[in-house]
Motif scaffolding. Structure first.
Motif, PDB file in Angstrom:
ATOM      1  N   ASN A  73       0.818  -1.215   0.000  1.00 29.25           N
ATOM      2  CA  ASN A  73       0.000   0.000   0.000  1.00 29.25           C
ATOM      3  C   ASN A  73       0.856   1.271   0.000  1.00 29.25           C
ATOM      4  OD1 ASN A  73      -2.557   1.257   0.055  1.00 29.25           O
ATOM      5  ND2 ASN A  73      -2.504   1.488   2.284  1.00 29.25           N
ATOM      6  N   SER A  74       2.056   1.201  -0.611  1.00 33.45           N
ATOM      7  CA  SER A  74       2.970   2.357  -0.551  1.00 33.45           C
ATOM      8  C   SER A  74       3.712   2.593  -1.867  1.00 33.45           C
ATOM      9  CB  SER A  74       4.014   2.135   0.558  1.00 33.45           C
ATOM     10  OG  SER A  74       3.433   1.652   1.738  1.00 33.45           O
ATOM     11  N   PRO A  75       3.012   2.859  -2.971  1.00 31.08           N
ATOM     12  CA  PRO A  75       3.720   2.936  -4.255  1.00 31.08           C
ATOM     13  C   PRO A  75       4.379   4.280  -4.576  1.00 31.08           C
ATOM     14  CG  PRO A  75       1.364   3.076  -4.623  1.00 31.08           C
ATOM     15  CD  PRO A  75       1.558   2.887  -3.140  1.00 31.08           C
ATOM     16  N   PHE A  76       4.027   5.343  -3.835  1.00 30.53           N
ATOM     17  CA  PHE A  76       4.549   6.678  -4.188  1.00 30.53           C
ATOM     18  C   PHE A  76       5.346   7.291  -3.047  1.00 30.53           C
ATOM     19  CE2 PHE A  76       0.769   6.171  -6.878  1.00 30.53           C
ATOM     20  CZ  PHE A  76       1.330   6.425  -8.129  1.00 30.53           C
ATOM     21  N   LEU A  77       6.454   7.931  -3.407  1.00 31.13           N
ATOM     22  CA  LEU A  77       7.267   8.674  -2.438  1.00 31.13           C
ATOM     23  C   LEU A  77       7.909   9.857  -3.145  1.00 31.13           C
ATOM     24  CD1 LEU A  77       8.751   9.046   0.295  1.00 31.13           C
ATOM     25  CD2 LEU A  77      10.491   7.451  -0.546  1.00 31.13           C
ATOM     26  N   LEU A  78       7.724  11.036  -2.562  1.00 31.56           N
ATOM     27  CA  LEU A  78       8.311  12.274  -3.103  1.00 31.56           C
ATOM     28  C   LEU A  78       8.014  12.424  -4.602  1.00 31.56           C
ATOM     29  CD1 LEU A  78      11.760  12.347  -1.229  1.00 31.56           C
ATOM     30  CD2 LEU A  78       9.594  13.386  -0.558  1.00 31.56           C
ATOM     31  N   GLY A  79       6.762  12.149  -4.966  1.00 30.48           N
ATOM     32  CA  GLY A  79       6.334  12.365  -6.342  1.00 30.48           C
ATOM     33  C   GLY A  79       6.749  11.294  -7.327  1.00 30.48           C
ATOM     34  N   ARG A  80       7.377  10.232  -6.838  1.00 28.69           N
ATOM     35  CA  ARG A  80       7.839   9.182  -7.752  1.00 28.69           C
ATOM     36  C   ARG A  80       7.128   7.865  -7.465  1.00 28.69           C
ATOM     37  NH1 ARG A  80      11.518  12.673  -6.204  1.00 28.69           N
ATOM     38  NH2 ARG A  80      13.182  13.414  -7.581  1.00 28.69           N
ATOM     39  N   GLN A  81       6.899   7.100  -8.533  1.00 26.53           N
ATOM     40  CA  GLN A  81       6.354   5.749  -8.367  1.00 26.53           C
ATOM     41  C   GLN A  81       7.530   4.799  -8.225  1.00 26.53           C
ATOM     42  OE1 GLN A  81       3.599   4.316 -11.389  1.00 26.53           O
ATOM     43  NE2 GLN A  81       4.013   2.199 -10.794  1.00 26.53           N
ATOM     44  N   LEU A  82       7.608   4.117  -7.068  1.00 29.41           N
ATOM     45  CA  LEU A  82       8.778   3.289  -6.769  1.00 29.41           C
ATOM     46  C   LEU A  82       8.367   1.825  -6.627  1.00 29.41           C
ATOM     47  CD1 LEU A  82      10.430   5.927  -4.425  1.00 29.41           C
ATOM     48  CD2 LEU A  82      11.117   5.355  -6.755  1.00 29.41           C
ATOM     49  N   TRP A  83       8.412   1.277  -5.417  1.00 28.12           N
ATOM     50  CA  TRP A  83       8.020  -0.113  -5.204  1.00 28.12           C
ATOM     51  C   TRP A  83       6.546  -0.163  -4.798  1.00 28.12           C
ATOM     52  CZ3 TRP A  83      12.324  -2.860  -1.799  1.00 28.12           C
ATOM     53  CH2 TRP A  83      13.564  -2.736  -2.453  1.00 28.12           C
TER      54      TRP A  83
END
Length: 492
Positions: free
Chosen positions: A221-231
């Motif tokens: 449930n955590s795909p976005f961080l600082l505007g980026r799609q990561l894991w």
């Protein structure tokens, strides 16, 4: 984040005394495990959930102290970041309607807190990482006022001797540095507690480690961080890096990280506490007056304060807990790898799946950990963090199999059996495990819903922050509705 600590400086002498005291606590624990009564007639379960606070636009609201004043409930407390709160749901017995009772209490707490906090323009969000966080929130100014947090941040940075680097490769790439541990506050989790007797602890911990990858795959449930799609579960990589006390040289030497999957199956809870003492220097070397060996000799139960404090600064994904309640010692596993959210019922579905599966694996004639290498369990864990519900996982006798198929065909029947042997009411088990099944059938969990909502947003290519704000507020509407995530649709 554990117990409070006053603001202070630590000397070399403090560290020497503390190390000796932790070892004394270990000696006391060893003799207690052999002689003291840790038995529990009815093991209890408990849940802690961390929330983000957002304003009316969906941006972080750095107002946890004001929100807490309004909420006025002892179950709620601050967390590391000013945009975080945590609620602790009192433990219950798992049997009967225990899981349903926790769901009801958590839902009531969430709705009450949300109404109260709205008066200071703060709204609660159960999510793994808040999509609208920006670099400007990653400063020391965003750390909560409690001296413990500032002290911990200073100690981690001092141990490291250089700024913390965050580098995560996903669909996009993130590379940034920070001079505090505030990125850790971006990781909002659900913590599941399971009370275990000493002679079952090794098996229960091994089972918890074996299913960690499966938990992440279905619960990401955590795909976005600082505007980026990561894991799909970016929290795992972020948490591992945000509290890393090792310089590059120490990593190369094989020094273990403080956020730690572990490195081997265990036979006793003692193994874990011993590893913590052996491998990790103290971050908060606070020495108490109590002598645990003298307490035991006097027929009393020691608090093992130094051991507990040290244990709280080693961030195992399945952490062993020693505690004393009503004058009796007990042990529990704190399962810390799941994100918060998306809804209360999804949270309890994740809990039911974990408790049922661990129970069934502990009772199994041939333990799964005798057929799977520890390295495989860890590889499953990181693979699932990266790719979520579409991950292929390695499992004994099946080879490599899609997580969705593994859960539906093999693990859900085990989880049902585990809940049944824990005397959970059948309708409660069916409702909660049915949610896990539907997630696997639809391929939709919190992470996939968010990725899809972002992809379909008309502004995702031109103004990512606008798209992420809209996504955040749409997510919040669904969260408040209380309907499980596999049923969510998209606006527009």
């Amino acid at each position: 984040m554990g117990q409070d600590v006053d603001a202070r400086e630590f000397t070399r002498e403090d560290r020497t005394r503390y190390r000796a005291k932790v070892r004394r606590c270990l000696d006391a624990l060893a003799s207690m495990l052999g002689e003291a009564d840790f038995s529990v007639d009815h093991p209890q379960i408990g849940i802690e959930v961390e929330f983000n606070l957002v304003d009316a636009a969906g941006d972080p609201a750095l107002r946890n102290a004001e929100a807490l004043d309004r909420i006025a409930d002892e179950g709620f407390q601050t967390e590391l970041g000013l945009f975080n709160l945590e609620v602790n749901v009192p433990p219950v017995q798992i049997g009967g309607r225990g899981l349903a009772k926790i769901a009801e209490k958590l839902r009531d707490d969430l709705m009450h807190a949300d109404r109260q906090a709205a008066a200071v323009d703060a709204r609660l969000l159960m999510i793994g990482i808040l999509p609208t966080l920006q670099e400007s929130h990653f400063t020391g100014d965003a750390i909560s006022a409690n001296p413990r947090y500032h002290l911990l941040s200073d100690q981690i940075l001092a141990a490291r001797g250089e700024d913390i680097e965050i580098e995560i490769d996903g669909v996009d790439r993130l590379a940034t540095t920070t001079d505090t541990i505030i990125p850790e506050a971006a990781c909002t989790s659900t913590q599941l507690h399971l009370q275990v007797e000493p002679d079952e602890f090794g098996a229960a911990w091994n089972a918890s480690q074996a299913v960690a990858g499966v938990q992440l795959a279905v619960g990401a449930n955590s795909p976005f961080l600082l505007g980026r799609q990561l894991w799909h579960e970016t929290r795992i990589a972020l948490f591992e890096q945000a509290t890393d006390t090792r310089s590059e040289e120490l990593k190369v030497q094989g020094v273990r990280p403080r956020v730690w999957f572990g490195e081997r199956w265990i036979t006793s809870v003692f193994d874990l506490f011993e590893e913590n003492a052996k491998y990790f220097p103290a971050l908060l070397p606070v020495v108490e007056e109590e002598d645990p060996i003298e307490e035991l000799a006097a027929g009393r139960i020691p608090s093992l304060a130094e051991l507990k404090l040290h244990n709280g600064t080693v961030y195992r994904w399945n952490r062993p807990i020693y505690d004393v309640a009503n004058g009796r010692p007990h042990l529990r596993i704190e399962n810390r790898l799941l994100p918060a959210g998306p809804t209360v019922v999804d949270t309890l579905a994740n809990a039911a799946f974990f408790y049922g599966l661990v129970k069934a694996l502990v009772l199994a004639e041939r333990p799964v950990w005798s057929q799977m290498s520890f390295t495989t369990a860890e590889e499953n864990f990181h693979a699932a963090a990266r790719t979520g519900i579409e991950t292929e996982l390695a499992w004994p006798n099946l080879g490599t199999v899609p997580a969705r198929e593994l859960v539906v065909r093999h693990l859900l029947p085990l989880a049902y059996a585990g809940l049944e042997s824990s005397a959970v009411d059948q309708d409660v088990a069916s409702r909660l495990l049915g949610i896990i099944e539907q997630r696997c059938i639809t391929g939709r969990n919190g992470a996939t819903w968010m990725i899809e909502a972002f992809r379909r947003h008309p502004r995702s290519a031109t103004d990512r922050l606008v798209a992420l704000r809209d996504l955040t507020m749409e997510y919040r509407e669904h969260m408040l509705s209380g309907e499980p995530v596999h049923t969510w649709t998209h606006h527009g």
